[in-house]
Write a protein that holds these residues in place. Structure first.
Motif, PDB file in Angstrom:
ATOM      1  N   ASN A  60       0.885  -1.245  -0.038  1.00 59.34           N
ATOM      2  CA  ASN A  60      -0.187   0.137   0.089  1.00 59.34           C
ATOM      3  C   ASN A  60       0.845   1.474  -0.056  1.00 59.34           C
ATOM      4  O   ASN A  60       1.599   1.463   1.110  1.00 59.34           O
ATOM      5  CB  ASN A  60      -0.934  -0.161   1.428  1.00 59.34           C
ATOM      6  N   LEU A  61       0.863   2.052  -1.114  1.00 59.32           N
ATOM      7  CA  LEU A  61       1.941   3.163  -1.214  1.00 59.32           C
ATOM      8  C   LEU A  61       0.603   4.327  -1.572  1.00 59.32           C
ATOM      9  O   LEU A  61       1.172   5.280  -2.161  1.00 59.32           O
ATOM     10  CB  LEU A  61       2.738   2.961  -2.469  1.00 59.32           C
ATOM     11  N   SER A  62      -0.681   4.156  -1.285  1.00 57.65           N
ATOM     12  CA  SER A  62      -1.424   5.359  -1.502  1.00 57.65           C
ATOM     13  C   SER A  62      -0.896   6.713  -0.743  1.00 57.65           C
ATOM     14  O   SER A  62      -0.559   6.590   0.331  1.00 57.65           O
ATOM     15  CB  SER A  62      -2.804   4.947  -0.963  1.00 57.65           C
ATOM     16  N   TRP A  63      -1.095   7.815  -1.441  1.00 55.63           N
ATOM     17  CA  TRP A  63      -0.522   8.825  -0.883  1.00 55.63           C
ATOM     18  C   TRP A  63       0.881   9.135  -0.756  1.00 55.63           C
ATOM     19  O   TRP A  63       1.327  10.087  -0.197  1.00 55.63           O
ATOM     20  CB  TRP A  63      -1.350   9.302   0.444  1.00 55.63           C
ATOM     21  N   ALA A  64       1.697   8.018  -0.937  1.00 57.20           N
ATOM     22  CA  ALA A  64       3.154   8.137  -0.463  1.00 57.20           C
ATOM     23  C   ALA A  64       3.835   9.183  -1.580  1.00 57.20           C
ATOM     24  O   ALA A  64       3.400   9.459  -2.683  1.00 57.20           O
ATOM     25  CB  ALA A  64       3.895   6.835  -0.820  1.00 57.20           C
ATOM     26  N   ASP A  65       5.050   9.930  -0.944  1.00 60.67           N
ATOM     27  CA  ASP A  65       5.552  10.790  -1.662  1.00 60.67           C
ATOM     28  C   ASP A  65       6.911   9.991  -2.432  1.00 60.67           C
ATOM     29  O   ASP A  65       7.718   9.902  -1.685  1.00 60.67           O
ATOM     30  CB  ASP A  65       6.288  12.183  -0.977  1.00 60.67           C
ATOM     31  N   LEU A  66       6.732   9.779  -3.823  1.00 65.52           N
ATOM     32  CA  LEU A  66       7.986   8.995  -4.525  1.00 65.52           C
ATOM     33  C   LEU A  66       8.532  10.027  -5.395  1.00 65.52           C
ATOM     34  O   LEU A  66       9.084   9.426  -6.448  1.00 65.52           O
ATOM     35  CB  LEU A  66       7.297   7.721  -4.975  1.00 65.52           C
ATOM     36  N   GLN A  67       8.383  11.058  -5.167  1.00 64.46           N
ATOM     37  CA  GLN A  67       8.923  12.158  -6.356  1.00 64.46           C
ATOM     38  C   GLN A  67      10.609  11.770  -6.645  1.00 64.46           C
ATOM     39  O   GLN A  67      11.177  11.654  -5.524  1.00 64.46           O
ATOM     40  CB  GLN A  67       8.872  13.601  -5.785  1.00 64.46           C
ATOM     41  N   LYS A  68      10.870  11.648  -7.996  1.00 63.80           N
ATOM     42  CA  LYS A  68      12.399  11.500  -8.323  1.00 63.80           C
ATOM     43  C   LYS A  68      12.874  10.103  -7.723  1.00 63.80           C
ATOM     44  O   LYS A  68      14.050  10.011  -7.820  1.00 63.80           O
ATOM     45  CB  LYS A  68      13.207  12.526  -7.739  1.00 63.80           C
ATOM     46  N   ALA A  69      12.048   9.242  -7.110  1.00 66.42           N
ATOM     47  CA  ALA A  69      12.570   8.159  -6.679  1.00 66.42           C
ATOM     48  C   ALA A  69      12.954   7.019  -7.784  1.00 66.42           C
ATOM     49  O   ALA A  69      12.252   7.073  -8.835  1.00 66.42           O
ATOM     50  CB  ALA A  69      11.298   7.198  -5.925  1.00 66.42           C
ATOM     51  N   ASN A  70      13.824   6.095  -7.736  1.00 68.07           N
ATOM     52  CA  ASN A  70      14.235   5.192  -8.552  1.00 68.07           C
ATOM     53  C   ASN A  70      13.618   3.801  -8.298  1.00 68.07           C
ATOM     54  O   ASN A  70      13.940   3.038  -7.436  1.00 68.07           O
ATOM     55  CB  ASN A  70      15.875   5.056  -8.494  1.00 68.07           C
ATOM     56  N   LEU A  71      12.603   3.424  -8.904  1.00 64.93           N
ATOM     57  CA  LEU A  71      12.063   2.305  -8.761  1.00 64.93           C
ATOM     58  C   LEU A  71      12.159   1.256 -10.056  1.00 64.93           C
ATOM     59  O   LEU A  71      11.108   0.400 -10.500  1.00 64.93           O
ATOM     60  CB  LEU A  71      10.226   2.577  -8.652  1.00 64.93           C
ATOM     61  N   SER A  72      12.992   1.522 -10.864  1.00 64.89           N
ATOM     62  CA  SER A  72      13.451   0.692 -12.135  1.00 64.89           C
ATOM     63  C   SER A  72      13.573  -0.743 -11.541  1.00 64.89           C
ATOM     64  O   SER A  72      14.143  -0.974 -10.530  1.00 64.89           O
ATOM     65  CB  SER A  72      14.773   1.138 -12.816  1.00 64.89           C
ATOM     66  N   ASP A  73      12.902  -1.628 -12.393  1.00 65.06           N
ATOM     67  CA  ASP A  73      12.994  -3.070 -12.254  1.00 65.06           C
ATOM     68  C   ASP A  73      12.169  -3.568 -10.837  1.00 65.06           C
ATOM     69  O   ASP A  73      12.077  -4.566 -10.432  1.00 65.06           O
ATOM     70  CB  ASP A  73      14.307  -3.719 -11.963  1.00 65.06           C
ATOM     71  N   ALA A  74      11.402  -2.610 -10.198  1.00 63.45           N
ATOM     72  CA  ALA A  74      10.814  -2.807  -9.084  1.00 63.45           C
ATOM     73  C   ALA A  74       9.405  -3.811  -9.407  1.00 63.45           C
ATOM     74  O   ALA A  74       8.754  -3.601 -10.418  1.00 63.45           O
ATOM     75  CB  ALA A  74      10.096  -1.795  -8.341  1.00 63.45           C
ATOM     76  N   VAL A  75       9.296  -4.535  -8.261  1.00 69.86           N
ATOM     77  CA  VAL A  75       7.957  -5.210  -8.703  1.00 69.86           C
ATOM     78  C   VAL A  75       6.807  -4.916  -7.679  1.00 69.86           C
ATOM     79  O   VAL A  75       6.967  -4.670  -6.439  1.00 69.86           O
ATOM     80  CB  VAL A  75       8.114  -6.796  -7.852  1.00 69.86           C
TER      81      VAL A  75
END
Length: 513
Positions: A60-75
């Protein structure tokens, strides 16, 4: 913003069963390749976070702040990213299948090659985002904002794009077969070479849109605004209905207005034979599976169950291997066995010409036969699109992450640690049910993966010695011939010797050793 928490504490708490990390401050932490399946990260602050390869399946990542985050290859399969802030985030190659991104902000995000199959992106903001070659099959993009987005060569078959804003979007070569774009805005959009077969553009606005070389067979443009649009040739618009459409200034490639060739009911006649109409996907001419099936396979999902290759329940090892709790990590349980998953993964390897030049064929799992002569191989009509081929060769997300952890992110033969060229290689065998345990494959550099599939490199099952075909022993690969395979971080991850033997026996040149 909540309390600051260390990475060590996150791993410790997660291992003890804690899943609630709501509103936590994760700024400055590196979550690279750790397992956080089913974690509750609602409202968490992870701006600029390093989450490459992290396993957030069902999180659950609702409303999370992931600006400029690196989620490459993430599941992120079935993850909840409702209203999350992903502005400028990197989601390249990420698995977002069936994820919920309703209302999310992904402005200027990089989602090239990402798997968004059946995801909910309703009301999401994707302005100026890169979705090049992304899998958007069956996606819900209703009322989404996609102005200036790059969707070139994206697969959007059956997508729901009603009222979506695609102004100036790049859809060159995209596959929108059967998509619903009713009331959508595509003003100045580039649809050159796109597949719009049986798509619905009822009441859509395509002013000054570029449809050169697009395939519009059987599409519905009733009531659409095509003012000053560039249209494809007549033979690409057979069976199209333009009833009530605004065609002012719309021109055919030769400069003629479209109105003069329309029937009184506003349609174009379709005189093609059924055999010509039927195969709209070049893949279907080669296998008995649809392109939809192949994309599911390429991203590690079975059509029959709709579940990940990993199967099992959520949870996992805190040691960094994204296994489910149902398959505890061998690092924590040395005697644990990893049962095969119930989802079969056919080995759809590009055709390989062995020494006899006749191709290999098997009764069950094996190599796809060589294509028949005369199959069209145009720019946007070939058997394996780049996105499908590359996605398949990289391997299913969780399996690839397991191998990365097992081999410390290095090629098992060369030690190469350049992640973009490292691929998960499944061992072929007689088994139809495949496991995501590292012993079921190897992490290899892309060129060695190719040689492995071509049966030009083999691993001696007992000694684990790397052997190259005699025809390669005078090449740059000679330095690796006769060397031992690099050992994984734990004995339990050593390659399955029976499966290595299966591959060894397929290499005809090994019989002379």
């Amino acid at each position: 913003m909540g309390d600051k928490i260390s990475l060590k504490d996150v791993i410790h708490f997660y291992a003890e069963g804690r899943r609630n990390f709501r509103n936590a401050d994760f700024s400055g932490l590196e979550f690279k390749r750790i397992n956080l399946q089913e974690a509750d990260l609602q409202g968490a602050y992870i701006r600029w976070g390093e989450l490459q390869g992290v396993n957030l399946k069902g999180a659950n990542l609702s409303w999370a702040d992931l600006q400029k985050a690196n989620l490459s290859d993430a599941v992120l399969h079935k993850a909840n990213l409702n209203e999350a802030n992903l502005k400028g985030a990197c989601l390249q190659w990420a698995d977002l299948s069936e994820a919920n991104l309703q209302g999310a902000t992904v402005i200027k995000g990089n989602l090239s090659f990402a798997n968004l199959r059946d995801a909910c992106l309703r009301l999401a903001k994707f302005q100026d985002a890169n979705l090049d070659k992304a899998n958007l099959n069956g996606v819900d993009l209703r009322v989404a904002m996609l102005q200036d987005a790059d969707l070139s060569d994206a697969d959007i078959q059956g997508g729901k794009l009603q009222e979506a804003n695609l102004t100036r979007a790049n859809l060159t070569g995209a596959n929108l077969e059967g998509a619903n774009l009713q009331g959508a805005t595509l003003e100045q959009a580039n649809l050159m070479g796109a597949n719009l077969t049986r798509a619905n553009f009822n009441l859509a606005s395509l002013q000054r849109a570029n449809l050169t070389d697009a395939k519009l067979f059987g599409s519905n443009f009733e009531g659409a605004n095509l003012t000053d649009a560039k249209l494809p040739a007549i033979e690409n618009m057979l069976g199209v209905s333009f009833k009530g459409a605004n065609l002012k200034g719309a021109k055919l490639p030769n400069g003629d207005p479209l109105q003069q060739v329309l029937l009184p009911n506003g349609s174009l006649p379709d005189h093609r034979q059924p055999s010509v109409i039927a195969p709209t996907s070049p893949i279907e001419a080669r296998t008995n599976q649809s392109k939809q099936d192949l994309l599911e396979i390429a991203n590690g999902y079975s059509k029959t169950s709709g579940s990940s290759l990993s199967g099992g329940s959520a949870g996992g090892s805190p040691a960094g291997l994204p296994f489910s709790e149902a398959r505890r990590s061998p690092l924590n349980s040395p005697g644990a066995e990893f049962p095969p998953t119930p989802d079969p993964l056919p080995l759809l390897i590009p055709p390989l010409p062995p020494e006899n030049g006749k191709g290999l064929h098997s009764q069950g799992l094996g190599i796809v036969s060589l294509p028949k002569e005369g199959i069209a191989m145009g720019k946007h009509q070939y058997l394996y699109s780049a996105s499908i081929a590359i996605s398949h060769r990289r391997g299913p997300g969780e399996f690839r992450q397991n191998l990365f952890a097992a081999y410390n992110g290095c090629c098992a033969v060369t030690g190469c640690n350049a992640e973009p060229v490292l691929e998960a290689v499944y061992f072929k065998s007689h088994e139809r049910n495949l496991s995501i345990h590292p012993s079921s494959g190897l992490l290899l550099r892309s060129d060695l993966h190719t040689l492995f599939d071509l049966h030009l490199v083999a691993i001696e099952p007992e000694s684990l010695t790397v052997m190259f075909s005699p025809q390669l022993q005078q090449t740059c690969y000679a330095e690796y011939h006769g060397k031992l395979l690099r050992a994984p971080i734990a004995r339990e991850f050593q390659p399955d010797r029976l499966k290595l033997q299966f591959h060894w026996d397929l290499c005809q040149w090994t019989q002379d050793l």
